[in-house]
Scaffold this active site. Structure first.
Site, mmCIF file in Angstrom:
data_model
loop_
_atom_site.group_PDB
_atom_site.id
_atom_site.type_symbol
_atom_site.label_atom_id
_atom_site.label_comp_id
_atom_site.label_asym_id
_atom_site.label_seq_id
_atom_site.Cartn_x
_atom_site.Cartn_y
_atom_site.Cartn_z
ATOM 1 N N TYR A 129 0.854 -1.137 0.125
ATOM 2 C CA TYR A 129 -0.006 -0.022 0.085
ATOM 3 C C TYR A 129 0.772 1.218 0.028
ATOM 4 O O TYR A 129 1.344 1.536 1.210
ATOM 5 C CB TYR A 129 -0.959 -0.043 1.176
ATOM 6 C CG TYR A 129 -2.040 1.060 1.273
ATOM 7 C CD1 TYR A 129 -2.263 1.677 0.343
ATOM 8 C CD2 TYR A 129 -2.728 1.325 2.533
ATOM 9 C CE1 TYR A 129 -3.213 2.611 0.220
ATOM 10 C CE2 TYR A 129 -3.570 2.095 2.652
ATOM 11 C CZ TYR A 129 -3.970 2.964 1.448
ATOM 12 O OH TYR A 129 -4.837 3.914 1.630
ATOM 13 N N LYS A 157 -1.209 -0.929 -4.068
ATOM 14 C CA LYS A 157 -2.386 -0.175 -4.421
ATOM 15 C C LYS A 157 -1.704 1.383 -4.231
ATOM 16 O O LYS A 157 -0.969 1.757 -3.168
ATOM 17 C CB LYS A 157 -3.293 -0.406 -2.998
ATOM 18 C CG LYS A 157 -4.490 0.872 -2.790
ATOM 19 C CD LYS A 157 -5.176 0.717 -1.624
ATOM 20 C CE LYS A 157 -6.197 1.841 -1.468
ATOM 21 N NZ LYS A 157 -7.010 1.942 -0.249
ATOM 22 N N ILE A 198 -9.222 0.231 -6.206
ATOM 23 C CA ILE A 198 -9.538 -0.112 -4.770
ATOM 24 C C ILE A 198 -10.371 1.067 -4.291
ATOM 25 O O ILE A 198 -9.696 2.155 -4.173
ATOM 26 C CB ILE A 198 -8.466 -0.322 -3.761
ATOM 27 C CG1 ILE A 198 -7.808 -1.736 -4.341
ATOM 28 C CG2 ILE A 198 -8.970 -0.641 -2.494
ATOM 29 C CD1 ILE A 198 -6.783 -2.176 -3.292
#
Length: 290
Positions: A129, A157, A198
């Site tokens: 992330y 992400k 996402i």
């Protein structure tokens, strides 16, 4: 899986987790074929105890959902992150979202060792992330290059807000799955190599978000989506999306745990306007996608 929903964690007035609302939200995602990410920043992970987080994971797994369940891994300490991964692997989760270390701002080698240490104990695909606004530093290109051969390094992400960085990630590791972490940047990041989104907004509009991901270059789609993004970004996530979910009765209460507060949301009057706009757009999409 092109679309994963960064799921909120609904609370009751006594601040316990509202599992009935959790079930409702997760089934709404399952209906549209969207995966879910539990216990990320949208899920207020830092405000929950380990025991509460485990109960949420166990409950989600008990629903026997036919969609991927990804679990957030905290970026607070290596011991905590490793213990959490080990605990979650006793449940039938499908993968992990591993947060870049927060506050400490490690250098390249420290960051590589952090992610490598966690990846080495998992037996599930992991998405790293990139969230420099919360972590204080980005996921470095050198980190991606160094970890590119790890069997459980599945994707990133990218919530860094930089189209160029997304392009660089794909150049460094072409086989990596890049997920756009910003609803409003999906069209641009998709052009630069991102293969999925996402989403926060998909909590409230799972079907519409699914259509948005499938047709990112429709100008009308992106304009409305950007308007919604502008609204939810007026306060810290997930304040706005919880207000929207409660207004639509998708969750029972718009309750957050401190230091987040619904009182920081200034403009609730726009809620019915946004809902009506999305309803009209949804009807148009219904004609296009059927």
């Amino acid at each position: 899986m092109k679309l994963l929903t960064a799921s909120v964690t609904p609370f009751l007035p006594n601040y316990d987790i509202d599992f009935l609302s959790v079930e409702k939200l997760l089934h709404s995602q399952e209906k549209e074929g969207n995966g879910v990410v539990l216990l990320g920043s949208t899920g207020e992970s830092l405000a929950l105890t380990v025991q509460e987080k485990e109960k949420l994971v166990a409950y989600a797994c008990s629903l026997d959902l036919k969609i991927p369940i990804i679990v957030g891994v905290p970026g607070t300490s290596l011991h905590e992150a490793s213990a959490w991964v080990s605990l979650c692997q006793s449940y039938p989760v499908d993968g992990f979202l591993i947060t870049s270390p927060i506050y400490t701002k490690p250098g390249i080698q420290g960051q590589i060792l952090w992610f490598e240490s966690i990846l080495n104990i998992t037996n599930k695909p992991a998405i790293l992330y990139n969230i420099p606004s919360r972590a204080g530093s980005p996921i470095y290109l050198e980190t991606v290059r160094a970890l590119s051969g790890h069997p459980f390094f599945y994707g990133i992400k990218d919530s860094g807000g930089s189209i160029d960085r997304c392009r660089e990630y794909t150049q460094v590791c072409p086989n990596l799955i890049i997920y756009c972490g910003d609803d409003g940047l999906w069209p641009q990041m998709h052009q630069c190599g991102a293969r999925g989104l996402i989403s926060v907004l998909s909590n409230s509009w799972p079907k519409e978000a699914h259509n948005y991901v499938e047709d990112p270059f429709n100008k009308n789609n992106s304009l409305l989506w950007c308007e919604l993004v502008s609204w939810i970004n007026q306060t810290t996530n997930p304040i706005s999306i919880k207000a929207m979910l409660a207004y639509k009765q998708d969750i029972a209460y718009d309750i957050l745990r401190l230091p987040l507060s619904i009182k920081d949301l200034q403009n609730k009057k726009v809620l019915p306007v946004l809902v009506e706009k999305m309803s009209q757009w949804s009807q148009i999409c219904e004609c296009v996608f059927t």
